[in-house]
Scaffold this active site. Structure first.
Site, PDB file in Angstrom:
ATOM      1  N   ASN A   1       0.726  -1.280  -0.174  1.00 20.27           N
ATOM      2  CA  ASN A   1       0.091   0.015  -0.003  1.00 20.27           C
ATOM      3  C   ASN A   1       0.783   1.231  -0.060  1.00 20.27           C
ATOM      4  OD1 ASN A   1      -1.986   2.050   0.706  1.00 20.27           O
ATOM      5  ND2 ASN A   1      -2.217   1.508   2.781  1.00 20.27           N
TER       6      ASN A   1
ATOM      7  N   LYS B   1       0.014   4.397  -0.143  1.00 20.38           N
ATOM      8  CA  LYS B   1      -0.628   5.196   0.662  1.00 20.38           C
ATOM      9  C   LYS B   1      -0.403   6.650  -0.422  1.00 20.38           C
ATOM     10  CE  LYS B   1       0.211   3.159   4.976  1.00 20.38           C
ATOM     11  NZ  LYS B   1       0.219   3.409   6.307  1.00 20.38           N
TER      12      LYS B   1
ATOM     13  N   HIS C   1      -9.374   1.067   5.878  1.00 20.74           N
ATOM     14  CA  HIS C   1      -7.505   1.186   6.570  1.00 20.74           C
ATOM     15  C   HIS C   1      -7.940   2.032   7.590  1.00 20.74           C
ATOM     16  CE1 HIS C   1      -3.727   2.525   6.981  1.00 20.74           C
ATOM     17  NE2 HIS C   1      -3.337   1.453   6.285  1.00 20.74           N
TER      18      HIS C   1
ATOM     19  N   GLU D   1      -6.239   4.501   8.636  1.00 23.83           N
ATOM     20  CA  GLU D   1      -6.390   6.070   8.279  1.00 23.83           C
ATOM     21  C   GLU D   1      -7.522   6.645   7.768  1.00 23.83           C
ATOM     22  OE1 GLU D   1      -2.597   5.485   5.903  1.00 23.83           O
ATOM     23  OE2 GLU D   1      -1.448   4.955   7.641  1.00 23.83           O
TER      24      GLU D   1
ATOM     25  N   GLU E   1      -4.628  -4.986  11.419  1.00 20.50           N
ATOM     26  CA  GLU E   1      -3.462  -3.959  11.383  1.00 20.50           C
ATOM     27  C   GLU E   1      -3.739  -3.091  12.640  1.00 20.50           C
ATOM     28  OE1 GLU E   1      -2.009  -2.843   7.534  1.00 20.50           O
ATOM     29  OE2 GLU E   1      -3.749  -1.499   7.518  1.00 20.50           O
TER      30      GLU E   1
ATOM     31  N   GLY F   1       3.207   2.217  10.783  1.00 20.20           N
ATOM     32  CA  GLY F   1       4.002   3.455  10.524  1.00 20.20           C
ATOM     33  C   GLY F   1       4.954   3.691  11.700  1.00 20.20           C
TER      34      GLY F   1
ATOM     35  N   SER G   1       4.146  -1.984  10.156  1.00 22.74           N
ATOM     36  CA  SER G   1       5.863  -2.287  10.322  1.00 22.74           C
ATOM     37  C   SER G   1       6.160  -3.433   9.853  1.00 22.74           C
ATOM     38  CB  SER G   1       6.288  -1.804  11.835  1.00 22.74           C
ATOM     39  OG  SER G   1       5.716  -0.411  12.058  1.00 22.74           O
TER      40      SER G   1
HETATM   41  P1  PGA Z   1       3.453   0.218   7.586  1.00 21.99           P
HETATM   42  O1  PGA Z   1       1.856   0.673   7.076  1.00 21.99           O
HETATM   43  O2  PGA Z   1       4.108  -0.890   7.106  1.00 21.99           O
HETATM   44  O3  PGA Z   1       4.297   1.430   7.149  1.00 21.99           O
HETATM   45  O4  PGA Z   1       3.378   0.276   8.957  1.00 21.99           O
HETATM   46  C1  PGA Z   1       1.194  -0.488   7.061  1.00 21.99           C
HETATM   47  C2  PGA Z   1      -0.292  -0.233   6.571  1.00 21.99           C
HETATM   48  O5  PGA Z   1      -0.638   0.966   6.886  1.00 21.99           O
HETATM   49  O6  PGA Z   1      -1.282  -0.884   5.888  1.00 21.99           O
END
Ligand code: PGA
Length: 254
Positions: free
Chosen positions: A9, A11, A98, A100, A170, A176, A216
């Site tokens: 992803n 983003k 997601h 976010e 997640e 992140g 992560s």
């Molecule tokens: P990340 O993001 O690997 O940067 O932690 C994962 C995600 O948001 O799907």
């Protein structure tokens, strides 16, 4: 046998030129170096989907996905993009819910249930995200939160529809942050989710559902996470923005 899926992803990152460069590198490396059977899904911003789709058309391991879609089929919804439009550009998977989107754009379970329907009605596969915040985990509310996210977003589906769903666990505190759930923590939740599906549908269906871990994931922790019996791949953010680190995660999936 359930499918293993590694998805990257992006983003809101990468210009078209940067994105095409990254996809070419990933595709070439996979052709040369990857002998496994996992599906590798590139999930760029909407405007790159058509180009990515054309670039990977000859690579049988790869597919393209979208980060979101409208809950509506078509019409006067300025700025929105429908699942049918995404399909016409080559999209196979669409991320729904997601964290976010839940956190910054107010997307809630009832709305996500409609988006899931939109994806399935277009004949595509939703990657439905769920996960608890740090506060919810520390107050021991994570199982309740996950059950609510999954039942309200997905349990209106019949068994045939549900069999097209991919789930991504997640934990928000791991996205992140560089902080990954331990393999034991992730496995516990994946098994819990499979248990919920068994209770609602049946064990055979639950056993066939792909449940990815996200938060992560990197080359250094991927193999260990993938060794858990209920972890069927990863939804990768940061480490998917660079070809070497992303391909290393794919290769960790035997
Ligand atoms: P990340 O993001 O690997 O940067 O932690 C994962 C995600 O948001 O799907």
């Amino acid at each position: 046998m359930r499918k293993k899926i590694i998805a990257g992803n992006w983003k809101m990152n990468k210009s078209l030129e940067e994105g095409m460069g990254l996809v070419s590198e990933v595709s070439n490396m996979l052709k040369d170096e990857y002998k496994g059977s996992a599906k590798v899904v590139i999930i760029p911003p909407f405007i790159h989907i058509n180009s990515v789709s054309k670039l990977i058309a000859e690579n049988p391991v790869m597919a393209v996905g979208a980060q979101n879609c409208s809950n509506h089929k078509s019409g006067a919804y300025t700025g929105e993009i429908s699942a049918d439009m995404l399909k016409s550009c080559g999209t196979k998977y669409i991320i729904i819910g997601h964290s976010e989107r839940r956190q910054y754009f107010g997307e809630h379970n009832a709305w996500l249930a409609q988006k899931t329907d939109a994806v399935l009605n277009a004949g595509l596969n939703p990657i439905y995200c769920c996960g608890e915040t740090l506060e919810e985990r520390e107050s021991n509310a994570h199982f309740t939160v996950l059950e609510k996210q999954i039942s309200e977003g997905l349990f209106h589906l019949n068994a045939t529809q549900f069999s097209e769903v991919v789930i991504a666990y997640e934990p928000v505190w791991a996205i992140g942050t560089g902080k990954t759930a331990s393999t034991a923590q992730a496995q516990e939740i994946h098994a819990f989710i499979r248990g919920l599906i068994t209770k609602k549908y049946d064990a055979a269906l639950a056993d066939n559902i792909t449940i990815q871990y996200g938060g992560s994931v990197k080359a250094e922790n991927a193999a260990e996470l993938f060794s858990a019996p209920d972890i069927d791949g990863a939804l990768v953010g940061g480490a998917a923005l660079e070809s070497r680190s992303f391909v290393a995660i794919v290769k960790a999936m035997a």
